[in-house]
Each structure stands twice: as C-alpha cells, then as structure tokens.
Motif scaffolding. Structure first.
Motif, short mmCIF file in Angstrom:
data_model
loop_
_atom_site.label_atom_id
_atom_site.label_comp_id
_atom_site.label_asym_id
_atom_site.label_seq_id
_atom_site.Cartn_x
_atom_site.Cartn_y
_atom_site.Cartn_z
N MET A 1 0.83 -1.21 0.00
CA MET A 1 0.00 0.00 0.00
C MET A 1 0.86 1.25 0.00
O MET A 1 0.59 2.22 -0.73
CB MET A 1 -0.92 0.01 1.22
N ALA A 2 1.91 1.26 0.83
CA ALA A 2 2.80 2.41 0.90
C ALA A 2 3.48 2.66 -0.44
O ALA A 2 3.63 3.81 -0.88
CB ALA A 2 3.85 2.20 2.00
N ALA A 3 3.90 1.58 -1.12
CA ALA A 3 4.52 1.72 -2.43
C ALA A 3 3.53 2.31 -3.43
O ALA A 3 3.90 3.17 -4.25
CB ALA A 3 5.01 0.35 -2.91
N LEU B 1 -12.94 -1.38 1.90
CA LEU B 1 -13.13 -2.54 2.78
C LEU B 1 -12.79 -3.84 2.04
O LEU B 1 -12.14 -4.73 2.60
CB LEU B 1 -14.57 -2.57 3.29
N ILE B 2 -13.23 -3.94 0.80
CA ILE B 2 -12.93 -5.12 0.00
C ILE B 2 -11.43 -5.23 -0.26
O ILE B 2 -10.84 -6.31 -0.22
CB ILE B 2 -13.70 -5.08 -1.34
N TYR B 3 -10.81 -4.07 -0.48
CA TYR B 3 -9.39 -4.00 -0.79
C TYR B 3 -8.54 -4.58 0.34
O TYR B 3 -7.66 -5.42 0.13
CB TYR B 3 -9.03 -2.54 -1.04
N VAL B 4 -8.80 -4.14 1.57
CA VAL B 4 -7.99 -4.62 2.69
C VAL B 4 -8.30 -6.08 3.00
O VAL B 4 -7.42 -6.86 3.35
CB VAL B 4 -8.18 -3.72 3.94
N LYS C 1 -8.77 5.09 -13.10
CA LYS C 1 -8.04 3.93 -12.58
C LYS C 1 -6.97 4.33 -11.56
O LYS C 1 -6.76 3.63 -10.55
CB LYS C 1 -7.42 3.13 -13.71
N TYR C 2 -6.30 5.46 -11.77
CA TYR C 2 -5.27 5.89 -10.83
C TYR C 2 -5.88 6.38 -9.52
O TYR C 2 -5.33 6.13 -8.44
CB TYR C 2 -4.40 6.99 -11.45
N GLY C 3 -7.00 7.07 -9.61
CA GLY C 3 -7.67 7.53 -8.41
C GLY C 3 -8.16 6.39 -7.54
O GLY C 3 -8.05 6.44 -6.31
N VAL C 4 -8.70 5.35 -8.18
CA VAL C 4 -9.16 4.19 -7.44
C VAL C 4 -8.01 3.53 -6.68
O VAL C 4 -8.12 3.21 -5.49
CB VAL C 4 -9.83 3.17 -8.39
N LEU C 5 -6.88 3.34 -7.36
CA LEU C 5 -5.72 2.72 -6.72
C LEU C 5 -5.18 3.58 -5.58
O LEU C 5 -4.91 3.08 -4.48
CB LEU C 5 -4.61 2.50 -7.76
N PHE C 6 -5.04 4.87 -5.84
CA PHE C 6 -4.43 5.77 -4.85
C PHE C 6 -5.29 5.90 -3.60
O PHE C 6 -4.81 5.72 -2.47
CB PHE C 6 -4.19 7.15 -5.47
N TYR C 7 -6.57 6.21 -3.76
CA TYR C 7 -7.41 6.46 -2.59
C TYR C 7 -7.76 5.17 -1.85
O TYR C 7 -7.96 5.20 -0.63
CB TYR C 7 -8.66 7.22 -3.01
N ALA D 1 -5.61 2.76 -1.35
CA ALA D 1 -4.44 2.56 -0.49
C ALA D 1 -4.41 3.58 0.64
O ALA D 1 -4.10 3.23 1.79
CB ALA D 1 -3.17 2.64 -1.33
N CYS D 2 -4.74 4.84 0.34
CA CYS D 2 -4.72 5.90 1.37
C CYS D 2 -5.71 5.60 2.50
O CYS D 2 -5.38 5.76 3.69
CB CYS D 2 -5.05 7.25 0.74
#
Length: 285
Positions: A20-22, A54-57, A156-162, A164-165
C-alpha cells in the motif's frame, strides 16, 4: 509466496502495508510530476469509492495469509473459485449477461478445481478458509473496480491511490493489535540484503499487479481479467510440482489441474472469437 517459503517471513499483513505504501508513493510522485492524473481529495471521494476500501484490505489480508498456509499448487487451484464468483457478481451487480458457451467454460474450470482440491493430501482447514475468503474478496474487488473506474469519476489511478490511502492506517492498526507488526519488526532477516531486496521488490510488484489488474478490467470485463489470471496461475501450479517441494502428487489432483487449464483455454478461444462480449440492457439501442 517465496518470502514465506525461503525466509519464513511471519507477517503477511506487514507485507500488505508495504505494498500500500509503495502504491501511495509511486502514484503521488507521478501526480506531482504530471505523469498521471486523478482528482484531488474532497468529501465526495469516500462515497464514490465505497465499498472498495473494505474489499481492498480484506483481499490483501486474506490473500497474503493464505499463501503461507497452503502448498503453491493447491493455492493456485483453489483460487479458481474466484471465476464463478466473479461471473455471479457481474450478473447481479453490473447486470451483464454471458452466452452459455462462456458459462460452460467457467464451470469446467470450477469442476477441475473441485477434483483437484478434493484429492489434496495436505488439507489445511485454516488455509482453505483464507483462500476461499480471498476468492470472494477478489471477485467483489474486480466487479466494483470495473464499476468505479469511470474516467469521469476517479479513474483507474484515483481508485488505486485512494484505496491505499484509506486503508493503510486501519491495516497498520490491525497489524499492531494482532502482533503482526511486532513479529515483522523483530524479524531476524532484516540485516539480510537478499531478503530486504526481495521485500522491496515484492512491494513494487504488488503495485504493478494491482495496476495491471485495474488496467485489464478497464479494457475488458472483470470476468476476463479473472480468467486470464487463472490461466497464468495454472503454469505456476505445474512449475510448483517440479521445484516447489511441497506438492503431493495424486492422479485426481493432476487430472483436476488439466481440466482447469482446458476450461481456461476454451474461454480464451471464445474470447478471441468475440463470443464473450457481455450484453447489457440497452446495448442494442
């Protein structure tokens, strides 16, 4: 997987935090340098993203936990249950429809997984539970990602970034409360250059895997993304028979693996012919 096998790394959740940090670091630096673009944070972002964080984690934790509980071939076989779950969720959530030939190919993969898993001589209930939970989270993640990556929204970038944040801090808290963080920080191989290199490489590859998955879902369906990943994983299963050292051979298991591969290749053939394009209400209009 090899961090757990070669170094007996005890902290799968800590590895998830690293990935996530990466993701946050790479995308934030890329945004600052105008390499990628996604919207700045505002109060509407959490609403747009829910329930993906929630699904992500859940996907991260269950996936990383299951790798240390099962042999490599059986892990890849049980991951095939993601495919019918994705098919079902696309029908329910996205309203898509697939032809019978595609559905038969999907259930051929599932049949092979049943045969292979039923003959697993190294049965581990905890491992099976984690990997099946991971299947459910992965299917839901693929379908909701397809729904959320509209370029007019987060992209797609916003989904990945937020994603993880929002989830890195809760994941750190869970890691502290379960003792996972303590085990990771007191791990004996942090002075081993090879281990540190592979850990950092795993964090980078974790980001690349998530990005390529989102990109594939953007241009295809979530089901196609899942099936392509399944075909790739079958090759890992075959390699694991030869070099993994933890595969217990049985005739039914081997037959099941080959049925999985046949179903996946059939799906690919139908996709290349253009028969797998899902239809939705209003497509003809």
């Amino acid at each position: 997987k090899y961090l757990f096998m070669l170094f007996s790394f005890p902290s799968p959740m800590f590895l998830g935090i690293g990935q996530m940090a990466a993701t946050i670091l790479i995308l934030y630096v890329s945004k600052l340098n105008k390499i990628v673009h996604f919207p700045d944070f505002d109060k509407s972002i959490p609403v747009k993203l829910f329930p993906l964080p929630l699904i992500y984690v859940g996907n991260h934790i269950s996936g990383l936990s299951s790798t240390s509980k099962l042999s490599l071939p059986m892990f890849t076989v049980l991951r095939k249950f993601t495919i019918p779950l994705t098919l079902l969720l696309e029908i329910i959530i996205l309203g898509k429809r697939y032809p019978l030939s595609i559905i038969v190919s999907v259930f051929a993969i599932l049949l092979g997984a049943f045969i292979a898993a039923g003959s697993d001589l190294s049965f581990n209930l905890e491992g099976y539970t984690f990997v099946l939970l991971n299947d459910l989270f992965t299917a839901a993640n693929g379908v909701y990602t397809k729904q959320k990556i509209d370029p007019k929204e987060l992209g797609k970038y916003g989904v990945l970034f937020y994603n993880a944040c929002f989830m890195v801090v809760p994941t750190v808290i869970i890691s502290f409360s379960t003792g996972d963080f303590h085990q990771a920080t007191h791990f004996q191989h942090w002075t081993n250059v090879l281990f540190v290199f592979q850990f950092l490489l795993s964090c980078l590859l974790g980001f690349l895997l998530m990005y390529s998955t989102v990109l594939c879902s953007h241009y295809n369906s979530a089901l196609t993304t899942t099936v392509v990943g399944a075909i790739k994983n079958i090759s890992i299963a075959y390699i694991g028979m030869l070099i993994g050292g933890d595969y217990i051979f049985s005739v039914l298991n081997f037959i099941g693996l080959n049925i999985c591969m046949a179903g996946g290749l059939r799906y690919s053939f139908l996709t290349l012919r253009g028969n797998s394009k899902p239809t939705q209400p209003g497509d003809e209009e």
